[in-house]
Each structure stands twice: as structure tokens, then as C-alpha cells.
Design a protein around this motif. Structure first.
Motif, PDB file in Angstrom:
ATOM      1  N   TYR A 313      15.043  34.521  24.263  1.00 45.00           N
ATOM      2  CA  TYR A 313      16.545  34.766  24.617  1.00 45.00           C
ATOM      3  C   TYR A 313      16.229  35.835  25.565  1.00 45.00           C
ATOM      4  O   TYR A 313      17.210  36.033  26.547  1.00 45.00           O
ATOM      5  CB  TYR A 313      17.393  34.627  23.506  1.00 45.00           C
ATOM      6  CG  TYR A 313      18.696  34.938  23.919  1.00 45.00           C
ATOM      7  CD1 TYR A 313      19.648  34.186  24.416  1.00 45.00           C
ATOM      8  CD2 TYR A 313      19.266  36.269  23.255  1.00 45.00           C
ATOM      9  CE1 TYR A 313      20.892  34.298  24.742  1.00 45.00           C
ATOM     10  CE2 TYR A 313      20.476  36.384  23.479  1.00 45.00           C
ATOM     11  CZ  TYR A 313      21.273  35.727  24.295  1.00 45.00           C
ATOM     12  OH  TYR A 313      22.475  36.172  24.688  1.00 45.00           O
ATOM     13  N   LEU A 314      16.145  36.804  24.699  1.00 43.82           N
ATOM     14  CA  LEU A 314      16.155  38.121  25.599  1.00 43.82           C
ATOM     15  C   LEU A 314      14.706  38.887  25.608  1.00 43.82           C
ATOM     16  O   LEU A 314      14.107  39.006  24.326  1.00 43.82           O
ATOM     17  CB  LEU A 314      17.317  39.144  24.768  1.00 43.82           C
ATOM     18  CG  LEU A 314      17.553  40.415  25.640  1.00 43.82           C
ATOM     19  CD1 LEU A 314      18.802  41.051  24.942  1.00 43.82           C
ATOM     20  CD2 LEU A 314      16.469  41.617  25.226  1.00 43.82           C
ATOM     21  N   THR A 315      14.003  38.956  26.697  1.00 43.98           N
ATOM     22  CA  THR A 315      12.772  39.555  26.739  1.00 43.98           C
ATOM     23  C   THR A 315      13.063  40.848  27.671  1.00 43.98           C
ATOM     24  O   THR A 315      13.517  40.990  28.918  1.00 43.98           O
ATOM     25  CB  THR A 315      11.804  38.470  27.295  1.00 43.98           C
ATOM     26  OG1 THR A 315      12.123  38.408  28.777  1.00 43.98           O
ATOM     27  CG2 THR A 315      11.727  37.364  26.407  1.00 43.98           C
ATOM     28  N   PHE A 316      11.952  41.912  27.450  1.00 39.28           N
ATOM     29  CA  PHE A 316      11.642  42.952  28.287  1.00 39.28           C
ATOM     30  C   PHE A 316      10.538  43.769  27.672  1.00 39.28           C
ATOM     31  O   PHE A 316      10.043  43.548  26.775  1.00 39.28           O
ATOM     32  CB  PHE A 316      12.937  43.901  28.282  1.00 39.28           C
ATOM     33  CG  PHE A 316      13.126  44.919  27.008  1.00 39.28           C
ATOM     34  CD1 PHE A 316      12.703  46.010  26.799  1.00 39.28           C
ATOM     35  CD2 PHE A 316      14.076  44.166  25.761  1.00 39.28           C
ATOM     36  CE1 PHE A 316      13.008  46.606  25.700  1.00 39.28           C
ATOM     37  CE2 PHE A 316      13.982  44.772  24.815  1.00 39.28           C
ATOM     38  CZ  PHE A 316      13.510  46.103  24.566  1.00 39.28           C
ATOM     39  N   THR A 317       9.873  44.610  28.837  1.00 42.00           N
ATOM     40  CA  THR A 317       8.616  45.156  28.505  1.00 42.00           C
ATOM     41  C   THR A 317       9.291  46.740  28.028  1.00 42.00           C
ATOM     42  O   THR A 317       9.843  47.366  28.451  1.00 42.00           O
ATOM     43  CB  THR A 317       7.971  45.257  29.938  1.00 42.00           C
ATOM     44  OG1 THR A 317       7.612  44.011  30.384  1.00 42.00           O
ATOM     45  CG2 THR A 317       6.596  46.193  29.468  1.00 42.00           C
TER      46      THR A 317
END
Length: 684
Positions: A313-317
Motif C-alpha cells: 500500500y505504501l512503500t519507500f526506501t
């Protein structure tokens, strides 16, 4: 001939952007292809020497539904310098579709890939030069972006800000929605901010009409005219989506593995008191623990609060080694499974939303470069009713204590006393407390959380000294939650002013100084029963209390066995026939309300005063006895009762030595089979 046309097209394109400076610029982007774009917006912009991008839906163009422009009108716009972008075949939330052609099954919807490819082919077959895509509903993810990259030069979605240059990701270009709640001066402020910061602002429009009542997200034609006049007077550069790509000098970003970039559906901000906490609401954060102030925050749309995605749903590095924090609505009774790696910090963030008590803060450590992949608000494992979407923030957490075993602000610390209120949110009082517990440290819980189901981490604190932790649990439960398996029943009870609550049974467990006391929620796994109020906790050295081992609980009543006696503590049924040899023995009566309890052990305990036999009189309607009776033998005797539906009680016996603990399970403990059976009777 084809080569000549291509060269002319490129020359015209270069000429159209040759006078565009290096500073920020804007795009007018009109979704859905409604006829008011052609009849109203087109002549307004043309009067000021400006062009736009229109994003029609293929099936609507072909069928003439939803007041869509026809092919000729789109060709007119294209001839006037407007760009035509695909807005899909049928205008569907693409995250809900099978991803690729290979994922399609018989009877399933078209795949997202089919929507992307076929819409482009369909528009091109109509003579429309479609090179870019605009996401319907602004729902988008990295997998969809990877498919779009096979067919388009770019994809534009939603957002609440302009695009920094060079673009981070041409497959997730941000557009800012304009609707009736915004004035012309609001939009001018957005444009000024973008131009001054050398950014690309794409203004997303839907319907243009003076009444602002024409369909979804309308904006008045007088506002559009005033805006276009100002843009013309200021010399602001206006480009199409394709022209904006050319100006951005942006390399294609093929890293879709974890969204090296955060989805433009979300908004980056800096955590602070007073900030709006959603991308689509004006609720604000009213109280944020000081150590979190200044951390990087990611805001979600509250319209997504009911989404159920398990992952992605919400991804980031994660940019650096540090902690990721999720602030989750306290009204949830169980968290989604994707949060199992997060620990409750005990901190809470308060908001201006009056129906939301607060957000509980949970944390998890990540390494630099690691993928942070969060599921949706109501992913698998969630339980509860109305909860708002969560908030994410992250940082090194250097100014924060370890979240391990910190008592949550949900709870209240006090001193145990008779007549005290024993919930944080009710005025019920303790009317009778055994004297040995008076003065101990107590932790009060909210009774509103009585139906929570957390297996662990509901209430945690660090034990200050060697001693005992006591849990006072509602006697109406028919089986305790599994997290209480390490606790022993003391036989004590605490009475309250709550008329529907018989009393609280007291359970104890020893802890060492510095040890983490980690308790689950009231209705954690293993619990059975109906209405039960939340538990309360107290702790101390227990010096003034007897050992809880093998003490007969107050649930039960001691008497002498006799014919015609009442044989339950809560019924007036009587024993009509008792074998003579048992008359006069010590008897223990049980409540028949507890006939469906399933405890394997520790239901009824007492210390055998002398060498002798313990007898259990058990309802003859059972087809198999509970396992805890495996050490008992049938005597062949039976006791008859006044209960017409009960044939009789079979008598079983087992020998015990003086001082030995008699530990009996509940009436329907493991191994039992049968239907209606009344509770058993004990004598010795």
C-alpha cells in the motif's frame, strides 16, 4: 512521406517549447473528456493563447456516454495544439484489476495491462496521437508503473504538490486537483510557489461550469478565465504533459522494486504540531511528543481508511539507519498483520478529530536502503469499526527511549484501595478488596477496550522489584485468554459496584526486578464468554498474602453432604437420593452458571486435609469425560437430583494424600463430549 511528417512534427514540437524558460511551468490537465472541456475550457484558454491536455476515456468516446466529447472534438483540440492522453478504456481503479494479460482468468476483469495497451491503440486508431497516460482515480503503484513503461512515455497520477525537477519518476507524475473549494488566489499561490522553486505544477480539472454543480470536482468558468488572464499577464509558461517531459530532462527510472520513490498518492512533510495529518482532510495534529518533532512524515489519504491491501500500500526506501513509526488509530481492537514487526512505544499523538481519541505510536527499525513495505489500514488481521487512516514518520530516534516495556498512556497508575474507581473511563468502584492487596501499585485500563483481542503487547511495563503481578479478571469469562496461562488463580475475589459483574477473580504471577510484564488484551486468543469488563492490574511483593497454591476459590461453597440439600451455589435444585456412605462428607458446591467452562486445569483447587478419597459426581448425560478426570475411577454409584432433565450424577473417585493439591479442571475441559450437562459436585 512518413519521414517528412515525422520531421515536421518534431520541428513543431521544438518550436512550441523553444520560448519556455528554465524556470517553473504549469500544465492544465482535464480528466474524463467531458464536453464542457471543449465547449467552455477550450475557448477560454484559446483566448489567452494557452493550451491544455485532455484525458478522455476510450469507451465513453466511442459510446457517447457520460457527456463525453466525440472523436471530431478531440481531433479539433489536437489540431489546436492540445495533447490527448489516455485515461484508460473504462475508467476503473487499476489496482483492483489483474496486473498482466497472463493474470487474466475466465470471467475476470480486463487486466491493467490490457487497459493500458488497448486504450492507446484505440485512440491512435481514431487518429489521436496518444503518447502519455493519466491514471483514473489516481490509484497507482510500482507494478502498474512498470507495465505503463512498456507503452507510454509517462504516467500522471494525483498528489497535492508540484513536481520537483528533474522528475524523480516519469511514471508517477504528480497532479494537483482543482475543485470548487479553491479560489483563484489559491491556485495563483500554488503557481507562484512552483515557478519560484523551478517546479512543474500540473493542475487537474474535471468539469468547468459557472454554477459549479456540473458533475465531479467542478470549477467555475469565470475562475478559469481569471486564472488564464493572470497566467498570461505574468508570462507563466504553459505546456502539455509531453512538453513538460521534454523540459524536465528526466531519465527514465526503471527501479520499481520498492518504490525507490514514494507513490505520489501520498505527501511528504515534516512532523509538527498543528500540521494537517491527511492529504484529503483538514484535521490537524494537536499534540505530538517533542522527540518526534521535525521527523520526515508521510501523509496518507483518509479516503483510503478502509483499504485492505496486505502489502504494497505504501512503500519507500529507508534513506538512513533508523526507526519507522506508524501512528495508528486507537479505536482499532486488533492491528493488521503487516504491523506484527512493529512495537508499541507507549506514545500517543492527539488530533483535532473529535471522534478519534488519539493515535497510538508503533515503531520498527530499518537499515539504510531497506524497503519499507506497509499494508493498508484494514489489512488482514485488523478488527474494529470506524478507524481513520494511519500516519507514517521516520528518523534516527536518537532522542527517544526504547519502546520496550513502557506503560502506554492509555493506562493510569494509582494505588489500590477499597471504593476507588477502577477504570480510566467509568465511575464503577471497588466495593470489597482483600486487605493484603490494599496499598499495592495499580494500573487501571479503559473499559472501552474490553473487546480488544491483542495476543501480546496490550499492556506492558517494567517490574520495579522482585514480586507478584496480579490480574483481576471478570468472573463472567468461561475461559481465560492464552496470555494468562502463566498466572495462577489465588482464590481471592474483588467485588465492584457494577451490578452485572459478579466479581473479579484474582490471578498472580511472579516477576523479577527489571523483567518485562507483557500482557495481552482482555479477549485475546483462548478467551471465551460473552460480556466481560476489562481487567485491572496491581503488583507488589505479596508479603501479606498467603501462597495462591491450592486455595479454594470463593466461587465455590464448602458444606456437608446430605440428602435433600441444594447442590449448586446458584440454583435451588436438590439431591433427592445420596448413597448412605457419602452422607456427612465435606462437600464443595460449584456454580451451575459455569457448566460450560473449558479450563483444562486450575478450575477448582484445594489442599487435601487428610489421606483419603476425593469424589466427583458428574452429569450422566456426558458421552465422554474431560481429560482431567483420567485419574478418577467409576464407583458405580449414582446420585439422583430434582432436576428433571438430568437422569442422575455418576460418582467417580481418586485417592489423595494429606497436603496434596487437588487440582480439577472445568466441567467441559478438553476431552469432554456431549451436549447439555450441568456442573459437577465434589466431596471428600
Amino acid at each position: 512521406m512518413k519521414k517528412t511528417i515525422l520531421i515536421m512534427t518534431i520541428c513543431c514540437f521544438l518550436y512550441s517549447v523553444a520560448n519556455v524558460g528554465a524556470s517553473g511551468f504549469i500544465t492544465y490537465s482535464f480528466d474524463d473528456g467531458d464536453t464542457n472541456t471543449y465547449n467552455v475550457a477550450y475557448p477560454i484558454l484559446a483566448a489567452h493563447g494557452q493550451i491544455g491536455t485532455v484525458n478522455p476515456v476510450l469507451n465513453r468516446v466511442l459510446s457517447g456516454t457520460y457527456s463525453s466529447m466525440n472523436v471530431q472534438q478531440l481531433l479539433d483540440l489536437q489540431a489546436a495544439g492540445w495533447e490527448i492522453c489516455s485515461h484508460s478504456v473504462i475508467h476503473v481503479n487499476m489496482e483492483y484489476l489483474p496486473l498482466t494479460y497472463e493474470d487474466e482468468t475466465s470471467g475476470s476483469s480486463n487486466s491493467a495491462e490490457r487497459e493500458l495497451e488497448m486504450s492507446k491503440i484505440g485512440f491512435n486508431d481514431l487518429g489521436l496521437n496518444v503518447q502519455n497516460f493519466v491514471v483514473p482515480g489516481s490509484r497507482w503503484n510500482n507494478d502498474l508503473a512498470a507495465i505503463a513503461a512498456r507503452y507510454y512515455n509517462s504516467a500522471a497520477t494525483g498528489g497535492v504538490s508540484a513536481n520537483t525537477l528533474p522528475l524523480e519518476n516519469r511514471w508517477a507524475i504528480k497532479r494537483r486537483c482543482v475543485n470548487a473549494k479553491y479560489s483563484v488566489s489559491d491556485i495563483i499561490a500554488w503557481i507562484n510557489n512552483a515557478v519560484n522553486n523551478d517546479e512543474w505544477l500540473i493542475l487537474m480539472f474535471h468539469n468547468i461550469c459557472e454554477s459549479e454543480t456540473c458533475g465531479y470536482a467542478p470549477w467555475a468558468e469565470s475562475k478559469l478565465d481569471a486564472l488564464a488572464t493572470w497566467v498570461e499577464n505574468q508570462g507563466i509558461t504553459v505546456v502539455t504533459q509531453q512538453q513538460g517531459l521534454a523540459l524536465s530532462n528526466t531519465p527514465i527510472n526503471d527501479n520499481f522494486a520498492c518504490g525507490a520513490l514514494i507513490d505520489t498518492y501520498f505527501l511528504r512533510d515534516t512532523l509538527n504540531n498543528g500540521m494537517e495529518c491527511y492529504t484529503d482532510r483538514n484535521y490537524t495534529l494537536t499534540s505530538v511528543p517533542s522527540a518526534y518533532i521535525g521527523m520526515d512524515a508521510i501523509l496518507t489519504p483518509n479516503d483510503d481508511r478502509n483499504d485492505t491491501d496486505a502489502t504494497d500500500y505504501l512503500t519507500f526506501t529507508m534513506p538512513d539507519n533508523g526507526m519507522v513509526y506508524v501512528a495508528y488509530d486507537a479505536r482499532a481492537t486488533a492491528l493488521p498483520t503487516w504491523m506484527s514487526g512493529f512495537s508499541r512505544t507507549g506514545d500517543r499523538i492527539y488530533t483535532s478529530l473529535s471522534t478519534q481519541p488519539y493515535l497510538n505510536v508503533y515503531s520498527r527499525s530499518y537499515n539504510a536502503g531497506e524497503c519499507v513495505n506497509l499494508g493498508a489500514n484494514k489489512g488482514s488481521g485488523f478488527s474494529g469499526n470506524t478507524v481513520s487512516n494511519y500516519l507514517v514518520f521516520y528518523g534516527d530516534g536518537a532522542n527517544l527511549p526504547s519502546p520496550t516495556c513502557i506503560l502506554d498512556y492509555d493506562f493510569e497508575q494509582t494505588t489500590l484501595a477499597a471504593n476507588m474507581e477502577y477504570y480510566t473511563d467509568r465511575n464503577y468502584t471497588l466495593t470489597s478488596v482483600p486487605s493484603g492487596y490494599i496499598g499495592m501499585d495499580a494500573i487501571l485500563t479503559p473499559n472501552d477496550e474490553r473487546n480488544y483481542t491483542d495476543a501480546t503487547d496490550y499492556l506492558t511495563f517494567t517490574m520495579p522489584d522482585n514480586g507478584m503481578v496480579y490480574v483481576a479478571y471478570d468472573a463472567r469469562a468461561t475461559a481465560l485468554p492464552n496470555w494468562m496461562s502463566g498466572f495462577s488463580r489465588t482464590g481471592d475475589r474483588i467485588y465492584t459496584s457494577l451490578s452485572t459483574q459478579p466479581y473479579l477473580n484474582v490471578y498472580s504471577r511472579s516477576y523479577n526486578a527489571g523483567e518485562c510484564v507483557n500482557l495481552g488484551a482482555n479477549k485475546g486468543s483462548g478467551f471465551s464468554g460473552n460480556t466481560v469488563s476489562n481487567f485491572m492490574v496491581f503488583y507488589g511483593d505479596g508479603a501479606n498474602l498467603p501462597s495462591p497454591t491450592c486455595i479454594l476459590d470463593y466461587d465455590f461453597e464448602q458444606t456437608s453432604l446430605a440428602a435433600n440439600m441444594e447442590y449448586y451455589t446458584d440454583r435451588n435444585y436438590t439431591l433427592t437420593s445420596v448413597p448412605y456412605g457419602y452422607i456427612g462428607m465435606d462437600a464443595i458446591l460449584t456454580p451451575n452458571d459455569e457448566r460450560n467452562y473449558t479450563d483444562a486445569t486450575d478450575y477448582l483447587t484445594f489442599t487435601m486435609p487428610d489421606n483419603g478419597m476425593v469424589y466427583v459426581a458428574y452429569d450422566a448425560r456426558a458421552t465422554a469425560l474431560p481429560n482431567w478426570m483420567s485419574g478418577f475411577s467409576s464407583t458405580g454409584d449414582r446420585i439422583y437430583t430434582s432436576l428433571s432433565t438430568q437422569p442422575y450424577l455418576n460418582v467417580y473417585s481418586r485417592s489423595y494424600n494429606a497436603g496434596e493439591c487437588v487440582n480439577l479442571g472445568a466441567n467441559k475441559g478438553e476431552g469432554f463430549s456431549g451436549q447439555t450437562v450441568s456442573n459437577y459436585l465434589v466431596f471428600y
